[in-house]
Design a protein around this motif. Sequence first.
Motif, PDB file in Angstrom:
ATOM      1  N   GLU A   3       0.772  -1.288   0.080  1.00  0.00           N
ATOM      2  CA  GLU A   3       0.167  -0.122   0.030  1.00  0.00           C
ATOM      3  C   GLU A   3       0.752   1.115  -0.063  1.00  0.00           C
ATOM      4  OE1 GLU A   3      -3.122   2.182   2.790  1.00  0.00           O
ATOM      5  OE2 GLU A   3      -3.086  -0.022   2.904  1.00  0.00           O
ATOM      6  N   ARG A   4       0.504   2.253  -0.925  1.00  0.00           N
ATOM      7  CA  ARG A   4       1.261   3.357  -0.749  1.00  0.00           C
ATOM      8  C   ARG A   4       0.878   4.676   0.104  1.00  0.00           C
ATOM      9  NH1 ARG A   4       2.424   5.787  -6.876  1.00  0.00           N
ATOM     10  NH2 ARG A   4       3.739   6.889  -5.325  1.00  0.00           N
ATOM     11  N   ARG A   5       2.032   4.674   0.849  1.00  0.00           N
ATOM     12  CA  ARG A   5       1.612   5.803   2.122  1.00  0.00           C
ATOM     13  C   ARG A   5       1.496   7.173   1.418  1.00  0.00           C
ATOM     14  NH1 ARG A   5       3.935   4.343   7.532  1.00  0.00           N
ATOM     15  NH2 ARG A   5       3.679   2.258   7.322  1.00  0.00           N
ATOM     16  N   PRO A   6       0.638   8.100   1.949  1.00  0.00           N
ATOM     17  CA  PRO A   6       0.699   9.560   1.499  1.00  0.00           C
ATOM     18  C   PRO A   6       1.878  10.154   1.844  1.00  0.00           C
ATOM     19  CG  PRO A   6      -0.995   8.914   3.463  1.00  0.00           C
ATOM     20  CD  PRO A   6      -0.321   7.855   3.011  1.00  0.00           C
ATOM     21  N   GLY A  34      -2.970  15.046  -7.494  1.00  0.00           N
ATOM     22  CA  GLY A  34      -2.480  14.211  -6.248  1.00  0.00           C
ATOM     23  C   GLY A  34      -2.618  14.659  -4.960  1.00  0.00           C
ATOM     24  N   ASP A  36      -4.375  15.372  -1.682  1.00  0.00           N
ATOM     25  CA  ASP A  36      -5.390  14.953  -1.009  1.00  0.00           C
ATOM     26  C   ASP A  36      -5.981  16.056  -0.007  1.00  0.00           C
ATOM     27  OD1 ASP A  36      -5.527  12.476  -2.227  1.00  0.00           O
ATOM     28  OD2 ASP A  36      -3.875  11.866  -1.078  1.00  0.00           O
ATOM     29  N   THR A  50      -0.679  17.199   1.982  1.00  0.00           N
ATOM     30  CA  THR A  50      -0.872  15.746   1.709  1.00  0.00           C
ATOM     31  C   THR A  50      -1.077  15.187   0.355  1.00  0.00           C
ATOM     32  OG1 THR A  50      -1.479  15.623   4.151  1.00  0.00           O
ATOM     33  CG2 THR A  50      -1.805  13.526   2.744  1.00  0.00           C
ATOM     34  N   SER A  51      -0.402  14.332  -0.201  1.00  0.00           N
ATOM     35  CA  SER A  51      -0.414  13.733  -1.618  1.00  0.00           C
ATOM     36  C   SER A  51      -0.122  12.474  -1.748  1.00  0.00           C
ATOM     37  CB  SER A  51       0.449  14.954  -2.441  1.00  0.00           C
ATOM     38  OG  SER A  51       1.684  14.794  -2.182  1.00  0.00           O
ATOM     39  N   ASP A  52      -0.334  12.012  -2.880  1.00  0.00           N
ATOM     40  CA  ASP A  52       0.001  10.623  -3.082  1.00  0.00           C
ATOM     41  C   ASP A  52       1.130  10.254  -3.788  1.00  0.00           C
ATOM     42  OD1 ASP A  52      -0.467  11.482  -5.622  1.00  0.00           O
ATOM     43  OD2 ASP A  52      -2.179  10.305  -6.277  1.00  0.00           O
TER      44      ASP A  52
END
Length: 76
Positions: A3-6, A34, A36, A50-52
């Motif tokens: 899982e990718r973390r922000p 991207g 969030d 906060t971004s992906d």
Amino acid sequence: MTERRPVVQTYTVTGMTCEHCVRAVTEELSALPGVDEVRIDLAGGTATVTSDAPLPVESVRAAVDEAGYELVGGVA
């Protein structure tokens, strides 16, 4: 699959003095691909994004400039 973390990055923004400033910077930064979440600390003069994925500082600088403020340096 992992899982990718922000990614959370904090920037120093000068010239913000009121809630209108907060809304303007939030709106421009939120429009970047991207992103969030955007949190502005008016008293501290910072914007936490906060971004992906990590955001190019040039894109953040352009968004802050479009809002009418100045990004100081890069990521704080």
